[in-house]
Design an enzyme around this catalytic site. Sequence first.
Site, PDB file in Angstrom:
ATOM      1  N   ASP A 100       0.812  -1.209   0.000  1.00 48.15           N
ATOM      2  CA  ASP A 100       0.000   0.000   0.000  1.00 48.15           C
ATOM      3  C   ASP A 100       0.846   1.261   0.000  1.00 48.15           C
ATOM      4  O   ASP A 100       0.629   2.167  -0.803  1.00 48.15           O
ATOM      5  CB  ASP A 100      -0.982  -0.013   1.195  1.00 48.15           C
ATOM      6  CG  ASP A 100      -0.307  -0.259   2.548  1.00 48.15           C
ATOM      7  OD1 ASP A 100       0.934  -0.446   2.598  1.00 48.15           O
ATOM      8  OD2 ASP A 100      -1.019  -0.289   3.570  1.00 48.15           O
ATOM      9  N   ILE A 101       1.834   1.323   0.908  1.00 43.86           N
ATOM     10  CA  ILE A 101       2.527   2.611   1.070  1.00 43.86           C
ATOM     11  C   ILE A 101       3.976   2.408   1.471  1.00 43.86           C
ATOM     12  O   ILE A 101       4.300   1.533   2.266  1.00 43.86           O
ATOM     13  CB  ILE A 101       1.760   3.497   2.101  1.00 43.86           C
ATOM     14  CG1 ILE A 101       2.331   4.917   2.169  1.00 43.86           C
ATOM     15  CG2 ILE A 101       1.708   2.859   3.472  1.00 43.86           C
ATOM     16  CD1 ILE A 101       1.410   5.913   2.872  1.00 43.86           C
ATOM     17  N   ASP A 103       6.428   4.276   3.418  1.00 40.78           N
ATOM     18  CA  ASP A 103       6.577   5.390   4.361  1.00 40.78           C
ATOM     19  C   ASP A 103       8.048   5.422   4.764  1.00 40.78           C
ATOM     20  O   ASP A 103       8.883   5.906   4.020  1.00 40.78           O
ATOM     21  CB  ASP A 103       5.622   5.189   5.540  1.00 40.78           C
ATOM     22  CG  ASP A 103       5.623   6.341   6.520  1.00 40.78           C
ATOM     23  OD1 ASP A 103       6.252   7.360   6.214  1.00 40.78           O
ATOM     24  OD2 ASP A 103       5.003   6.228   7.601  1.00 40.78           O
ATOM     25  N   GLY A 105       9.753   2.706   5.052  1.00 37.14           N
ATOM     26  CA  GLY A 105      10.320   1.634   4.236  1.00 37.14           C
ATOM     27  C   GLY A 105      10.770   0.439   5.048  1.00 37.14           C
ATOM     28  O   GLY A 105      11.287  -0.529   4.494  1.00 37.14           O
ATOM     29  N   THR A 107       8.996  -1.825   6.575  1.00 38.61           N
ATOM     30  CA  THR A 107       8.221  -3.015   6.209  1.00 38.61           C
ATOM     31  C   THR A 107       8.672  -3.577   4.866  1.00 38.61           C
ATOM     32  O   THR A 107       8.943  -4.777   4.739  1.00 38.61           O
ATOM     33  CB  THR A 107       6.720  -2.644   6.095  1.00 38.61           C
ATOM     34  OG1 THR A 107       6.342  -1.928   7.262  1.00 38.61           O
ATOM     35  CG2 THR A 107       5.864  -3.879   5.940  1.00 38.61           C
ATOM     36  N   LYS A 131       5.207   7.998   0.373  1.00 41.32           N
ATOM     37  CA  LYS A 131       5.048   9.144   1.267  1.00 41.32           C
ATOM     38  C   LYS A 131       6.350   9.926   1.383  1.00 41.32           C
ATOM     39  O   LYS A 131       7.418   9.337   1.564  1.00 41.32           O
ATOM     40  CB  LYS A 131       4.619   8.656   2.654  1.00 41.32           C
ATOM     41  CG  LYS A 131       4.018   9.753   3.511  1.00 41.32           C
ATOM     42  CD  LYS A 131       3.864   9.340   4.961  1.00 41.32           C
ATOM     43  CE  LYS A 131       2.607   8.597   5.240  1.00 41.32           C
ATOM     44  NZ  LYS A 131       2.293   8.547   6.688  1.00 41.32           N
ATOM     45  N   ASP A 159      -5.662   1.944   6.772  1.00 41.12           N
ATOM     46  CA  ASP A 159      -6.496   2.104   7.965  1.00 41.12           C
ATOM     47  C   ASP A 159      -5.899   3.061   8.982  1.00 41.12           C
ATOM     48  O   ASP A 159      -4.704   3.367   8.962  1.00 41.12           O
ATOM     49  CB  ASP A 159      -6.676   0.747   8.654  1.00 41.12           C
ATOM     50  CG  ASP A 159      -5.424   0.312   9.413  1.00 41.12           C
ATOM     51  OD1 ASP A 159      -4.341   0.291   8.781  1.00 41.12           O
ATOM     52  OD2 ASP A 159      -5.507   0.024  10.615  1.00 41.12           O
TER      53      ASP A 159
HETATM   54  P1  IMP Z   1       6.839   1.785   6.797  1.00 38.05           P
HETATM   55  O1  IMP Z   1       7.075   2.987   7.683  1.00 38.05           O
HETATM   56  O2  IMP Z   1       7.173   2.105   5.359  1.00 38.05           O
HETATM   57  O3  IMP Z   1       7.500   0.539   7.302  1.00 38.05           O
HETATM   58  O4  IMP Z   1       5.255   1.550   6.839  1.00 38.05           O
HETATM   59  C1  IMP Z   1       4.719   0.553   7.639  1.00 38.05           C
HETATM   60  C2  IMP Z   1       3.269   0.349   7.405  1.00 38.05           C
HETATM   61  O5  IMP Z   1       2.582   1.366   8.128  1.00 38.05           O
HETATM   62  C3  IMP Z   1       2.738   0.486   5.971  1.00 38.05           C
HETATM   63  O6  IMP Z   1       2.820  -0.719   5.233  1.00 38.05           O
HETATM   64  C4  IMP Z   1       1.299   0.846   6.225  1.00 38.05           C
HETATM   65  O7  IMP Z   1       0.507  -0.317   6.429  1.00 38.05           O
HETATM   66  C5  IMP Z   1       1.395   1.655   7.500  1.00 38.05           C
HETATM   67  N1  IMP Z   1       1.363   3.101   7.190  1.00 38.05           N
HETATM   68  C6  IMP Z   1       2.391   3.946   6.995  1.00 38.05           C
HETATM   69  N2  IMP Z   1       1.949   5.189   6.741  1.00 38.05           N
HETATM   70  C7  IMP Z   1       0.595   5.105   6.757  1.00 38.05           C
HETATM   71  C8  IMP Z   1      -0.464   6.063   6.558  1.00 38.05           C
HETATM   72  O8  IMP Z   1      -0.265   7.259   6.283  1.00 38.05           O
HETATM   73  N3  IMP Z   1      -1.720   5.572   6.674  1.00 38.05           N
HETATM   74  C9  IMP Z   1      -2.022   4.278   6.970  1.00 38.05           C
HETATM   75  N4  IMP Z   1      -1.070   3.356   7.154  1.00 38.05           N
HETATM   76  C10 IMP Z   1       0.225   3.775   7.059  1.00 38.05           C
HETATM   77 MG    MG Z   2       1.314  -2.278   5.254  1.00 38.69          MG
END
Ligand code: IMP
Ligand code: MG
Length: 180
Positions: A100-101, A103, A105, A107, A131, A159
């Site tokens: 989905d996103i 952010d 990174g 994940t 993002k 969500d």
């Molecule tokens: P990461 O910071 O890239 O590891 O993001 C971890 C997870 O947090 C993503 O896969 C999303 O499921 C969730 N996430 C990050 N930013 C958002 C947001 O703005 N809205 C909803 N979920 C988010």
């Molecule tokens: Mg996710």
Amino acid sequence: MNASEYHIPELISEESIQERIAELAHALNTHYHGMQPIILCNLIGAFRFYSDLIREMTIPLQTEFISFTRYFDDIPDKTLTQMKPARLNLHNRHCILIDDIWDHGTTLNALMHDIQALQPASLYTAVLLNKSNDQKIQLPIDWVGFSVPNVFVIGYGLDYKENYRYLNYIGILSDSANKT
Ligand code: IMP
Ligand code: MG
């Protein structure tokens, strides 16, 4: 719960999402022609993007659904994540990771690492949203739907505390009233 009740500002319309997905599907159809890729959906947030993307794809492919197990070890604040085993054998297969996103990174980085360990023939990644975030892990993400500002976005699979995934558009969770 009714979205309009909460006046969730729209960031990306349903129509824009569907148009962009058609473009991404076209790119994937071209790239993977004759390769029968496995398309991996990172649950839960990617489920709507994934299903609409598959709907627009016209090449033979296989579907797979993956998720993370999160667990904590003895060190405070240290969360360890590990991909749950996939049903399909990814070895020597062309794999596309859908999320989905992007952010921070964290994940995606962990997932890509776990998938690479299974020795696929290739691994490419498509995310719906990228993002803007100063503290990003730089990753080789191959297809991005939209760039979004550093705000908390909801809807279309994303969500806040398991709410809002049903929205057909991407909105911004800006009002603290929406968070309760
Ligand atoms: P990461 O910071 O890239 O590891 O993001 C971890 C997870 O947090 C993503 O896969 C999303 O499921 C969730 N996430 C990050 N930013 C958002 C947001 O703005 N809205 C909803 N979920 C988010
Ligand atoms: Mg996710």
